[in-house]
Design a protein around this motif. Structure first.
Motif, short mmCIF file in Angstrom:
data_model
loop_
_atom_site.label_atom_id
_atom_site.label_comp_id
_atom_site.label_asym_id
_atom_site.label_seq_id
_atom_site.Cartn_x
_atom_site.Cartn_y
_atom_site.Cartn_z
N VAL A 105 0.83 -1.21 0.00
CA VAL A 105 0.00 0.00 0.00
C VAL A 105 0.86 1.26 0.00
CG1 VAL A 105 -1.66 1.34 1.34
CG2 VAL A 105 -1.97 -1.12 1.10
N LEU A 106 1.87 1.30 0.85
CA LEU A 106 2.69 2.51 0.97
C LEU A 106 3.64 2.67 -0.21
CD1 LEU A 106 3.33 2.57 4.81
CD2 LEU A 106 1.58 3.73 3.47
N SER A 107 4.04 1.57 -0.83
CA SER A 107 4.82 1.69 -2.06
C SER A 107 3.99 2.32 -3.17
CB SER A 107 5.32 0.31 -2.51
OG SER A 107 6.24 -0.22 -1.59
N LEU A 108 2.74 1.90 -3.27
CA LEU A 108 1.83 2.51 -4.25
C LEU A 108 1.65 3.99 -3.94
CD1 LEU A 108 -0.18 2.25 -6.59
CD2 LEU A 108 -1.92 1.57 -4.92
N LEU A 109 1.54 4.32 -2.67
CA LEU A 109 1.41 5.72 -2.26
C LEU A 109 2.62 6.52 -2.70
CD1 LEU A 109 -0.39 7.68 -0.50
CD2 LEU A 109 1.12 7.11 1.39
N GLY A 110 3.82 5.97 -2.49
CA GLY A 110 5.03 6.67 -2.88
C GLY A 110 5.15 6.86 -4.38
N VAL A 111 4.83 5.80 -5.14
CA VAL A 111 4.90 5.89 -6.60
C VAL A 111 3.95 6.96 -7.12
CG1 VAL A 111 4.36 4.68 -8.74
CG2 VAL A 111 5.69 3.54 -6.96
N MET A 112 2.71 6.95 -6.64
CA MET A 112 1.70 7.89 -7.14
C MET A 112 2.06 9.33 -6.80
SD MET A 112 -0.56 6.28 -8.88
CE MET A 112 -1.74 7.63 -9.00
N TYR A 113 2.42 9.59 -5.57
CA TYR A 113 2.65 10.97 -5.15
C TYR A 113 3.94 11.54 -5.70
CZ TYR A 113 -1.36 11.16 -2.03
OH TYR A 113 -2.64 11.21 -1.53
N LEU A 114 5.01 10.75 -5.74
CA LEU A 114 6.28 11.27 -6.25
C LEU A 114 6.24 11.43 -7.77
CD1 LEU A 114 8.84 9.36 -4.00
CD2 LEU A 114 7.99 11.70 -3.77
N ALA A 115 5.58 10.50 -8.47
CA ALA A 115 5.44 10.64 -9.92
C ALA A 115 4.58 11.84 -10.28
CB ALA A 115 4.83 9.36 -10.51
N TYR A 116 3.61 12.12 -9.43
CA TYR A 116 2.68 13.24 -9.63
C TYR A 116 3.40 14.58 -9.62
CZ TYR A 116 -0.81 16.60 -7.75
OH TYR A 116 -1.60 17.69 -7.50
N ILE A 117 4.37 14.75 -8.74
CA ILE A 117 4.96 16.06 -8.53
C ILE A 117 6.39 16.18 -9.05
CG2 ILE A 117 5.97 15.59 -6.26
CD1 ILE A 117 4.02 18.77 -7.38
N SER A 118 7.01 15.07 -9.46
CA SER A 118 8.44 15.08 -9.74
C SER A 118 8.84 15.92 -10.95
CB SER A 118 8.96 13.65 -9.92
OG SER A 118 8.29 13.03 -11.01
N ASP A 119 8.09 15.87 -12.05
CA ASP A 119 8.52 16.56 -13.28
C ASP A 119 7.31 17.02 -14.09
OD1 ASP A 119 10.04 17.60 -15.30
OD2 ASP A 119 10.57 15.67 -16.19
N PRO A 120 6.56 18.03 -13.61
CA PRO A 120 5.36 18.47 -14.33
C PRO A 120 5.62 18.91 -15.76
CG PRO A 120 5.38 19.35 -12.10
CD PRO A 120 6.72 18.73 -12.34
N GLU A 121 6.68 19.68 -15.99
CA GLU A 121 6.94 20.17 -17.34
C GLU A 121 7.43 19.06 -18.25
OE1 GLU A 121 8.75 23.91 -17.96
OE2 GLU A 121 8.13 24.70 -16.01
N GLY A 122 8.14 18.08 -17.69
CA GLY A 122 8.56 16.94 -18.49
C GLY A 122 7.39 16.05 -18.86
N ASN A 123 6.35 16.05 -18.03
CA ASN A 123 5.16 15.23 -18.28
C ASN A 123 4.09 15.99 -19.07
OD1 ASN A 123 6.03 12.91 -16.84
ND2 ASN A 123 5.53 13.91 -14.91
N LEU A 124 4.38 17.20 -19.49
CA LEU A 124 3.38 18.04 -20.13
C LEU A 124 2.83 17.38 -21.40
CD1 LEU A 124 2.30 20.88 -19.35
CD2 LEU A 124 3.78 21.81 -21.13
N HIS A 125 1.49 17.35 -21.52
CA HIS A 125 0.86 16.79 -22.72
C HIS A 125 -0.53 17.42 -22.88
CE1 HIS A 125 -1.78 14.22 -20.20
NE2 HIS A 125 -0.73 14.18 -19.40
N ASP A 126 -0.84 17.81 -24.11
CA ASP A 126 -2.18 18.32 -24.46
C ASP A 126 -2.61 19.48 -23.57
OD1 ASP A 126 -2.42 16.29 -26.41
OD2 ASP A 126 -3.01 14.87 -24.85
N PHE A 127 -1.68 20.35 -23.22
CA PHE A 127 -1.98 21.49 -22.34
C PHE A 127 -2.68 22.57 -23.16
CE2 PHE A 127 -0.89 25.27 -19.83
CZ PHE A 127 -1.12 24.81 -18.54
N PRO A 128 -3.97 22.85 -22.89
CA PRO A 128 -4.74 23.73 -23.77
C PRO A 128 -4.50 25.23 -23.52
CG PRO A 128 -6.15 22.86 -22.03
CD PRO A 128 -4.81 22.24 -21.84
N ILE A 129 -4.09 25.92 -24.56
CA ILE A 129 -3.91 27.38 -24.54
C ILE A 129 -4.52 27.95 -25.82
CG2 ILE A 129 -2.23 29.26 -24.53
CD1 ILE A 129 -0.31 27.53 -23.05
N ALA A 130 -5.13 29.11 -25.72
CA ALA A 130 -5.72 29.76 -26.89
C ALA A 130 -4.72 30.75 -27.49
CB ALA A 130 -7.00 30.48 -26.52
N LEU A 131 -4.80 30.90 -28.80
CA LEU A 131 -4.02 31.92 -29.51
C LEU A 131 -5.01 32.81 -30.26
CD1 LEU A 131 -1.46 33.24 -30.63
CD2 LEU A 131 -1.38 31.46 -32.39
#
Length: 427
Positions: A12-38
């Protein structure tokens, strides 16, 4: 006594660590389909080339350069008009917008002329708008994307403008001294566009920079999970299915002859009462602290609906799996729920498997509803509609699943009995 809890907690706690650290570790590296208007509002201008005049539209050139240079796998750049951009902002469909004004070409032409002719001039402006209701982290991503894009635009436009000015000066009448571009003018021409960062409809005081919706949703979720666990335990104690401890003493009532189905109905009824009381208390606290917004009725009604949906689902899980239901609820509503909520880091800046979880994870649906109520005037298209329908779907699944499993257990004669005592009696 050692192996079982160690294995369970390790998983359970390994799953907790994987989810939370993957969530916050590299937001810009994980960027995909980020919607912006031009938005390109530039109407163009007529400029003097020395040999005549020429119709130009620098805004279109900038827009085309932005479309070509924006990484398509990371940013979903939507070329729209200003009214559509406003609608997308209002319904929480985009995180920000890059806006080229109607006088962009005119100001850029004046800047070129002003580099060799005296007088006051202003650099043309491109506005990078952020949607503050989408959270503070998303605003930072929009500004970084806009800043990187504008740096490249400034380089291209600056080179083109400098070349035009030099060509114009070279075409001076024969015998006349050719004007020169001063050093200060050359610096201005190299960075001709002034980028302005601006919030679209700044949030009111008490909005917590766009985080109050996340924490309000978290309160509702935790109230549902913890409330279900407390109601489940206390009702079972009153019905005699488990003891209640008071320090060194405990009370264990005789088991009540009641079916699993009717036990679950009692717990569901208590949870509905708890949901109303807790939702009203949360609203009172929010009003006192100034974070309740301008839609208190919608806020309390949605809170009640979401809390009931979460609470009844947790109780159906406990009725089906017993003590193991606690771990299932922890995994579904907390371990997987918080990283996929998009309440702090945008869902488009998390790993794709977390974004996939957000399609059905309860926390994300509750957050969308809360965000719509607190920041977007309870607009259904901004997330409230999805929050309501997904809560109703979760409630339906809980009702059908809970009734089906308890009725099945009762039909099979699987009563709530002590298995150890039953085996001794059989022996």
């Amino acid at each position: 006594m050692v192996l079982a809890p160690t294995v369970v907690l390790a998983v359970v706690l390994s799953l907790l660590g994987v989810m939370y650290l993957a969530y916050i570790s590299d937001p810009e590296g994980n960027l995909h389909d980020f919607p912006i208007a031009l938005v390109n509002q530039d109407v163009g201008d007529t400029i003097d080339t020395g040999d005549g005049t020429e119709q130009v539209n620098f805004g279109k050139q900038v827009a085309d350069a932005l479309v070509a240079g924006m990484p398509a796998d990371q940013v979903d750049l939507r070329v729209v008009g200003i009214s559509e951009s406003e609608r997308l902002m209002r319904t929480a469909q985009i995180y920000g917008a890059i806006i080229i004004p109607s006088d962009f070409s005119k100001r850029l032409g004046i800047l070129g002329v002003g580099s060799v002719v005296g007088g006051e001039i202003e650099r043309p402006i491109i506005t990078v708008q952020t949607n503050p209701g989408m959270g503070p982290y998303s605003a930072g991503i929009v500004n970084r994307i806009g800043g990187q894009a504008m740096a490249e635009v400034n380089k291209q436009v600056g080179d083109q403008l400098t070349t035009r000015v030099r060509d114009t000066l070279a075409a001076s009448p024969a015998g006349a001294p050719a004007p020169e571009i001063s050093g200060a003018a050359q610096i201005t021409l190299s960075q001709p566009v002034h980028v302005v960062e601006q919030e679209w409809r700044p949030l009111r005081d008490g909005a917590g920079l766009g985080l109050t919706a996340f924490f309000y949703a978290l309160l509702i979720l935790m109230a549902g999970v913890v409330g279900a666990m407390v109601v489940h335990t206390m009702v079972d104690a009153q019905l005699g299915f488990q003891p209640t401890e008071y320090g060194p003493w405990y009370v264990h009532y005789p088991p009540t002859p009641i079916s699993r189905f009717h036990t679950l109905l009692i717990k569901w009824g208590v949870m509905c009462v708890v949901a109303v009381v807790i939702s009203l208390l949360y609203l009172l606290v929010a009003k006192i602290l100034g974070v309740a917004g301008d839609q208190p009725v919608q806020l309390v009604l949605f809170s009640i609906l979401a809390l009931i949906a979460v609470g009844l689902t947790c109780m159906a899980s406990l009725a089906a799996f017993g003590t193991a239901g606690l771990l299932i609820n922890l995994a579904v509503f907390v371990i997987l729920g918080l990283p996929s909520s998009s309440g702090t880091v945008p869902i488009q800046a998390t790993p794709t498997y977390i974004a996939w979880l957000a399609e059905f994870e309860p926390m994300h649906q509750v957050y969308l509803g809360m965000r719509s109520i607190l920041y977007f005037e309870s607009d259904y298209a901004a997330g409230l509609g999805r929050g309501i329908w997904m809560s109703l779907l979760g409630l339906l699944i809980a009702l059908v699943g809970g009734v089906a499993i308890t009725k099945y257990y009762d039909y099979k004669g699987l009563h709530r009995e002590n298995l150890v005592n039953k085996k001794k009696t059989a022996a």
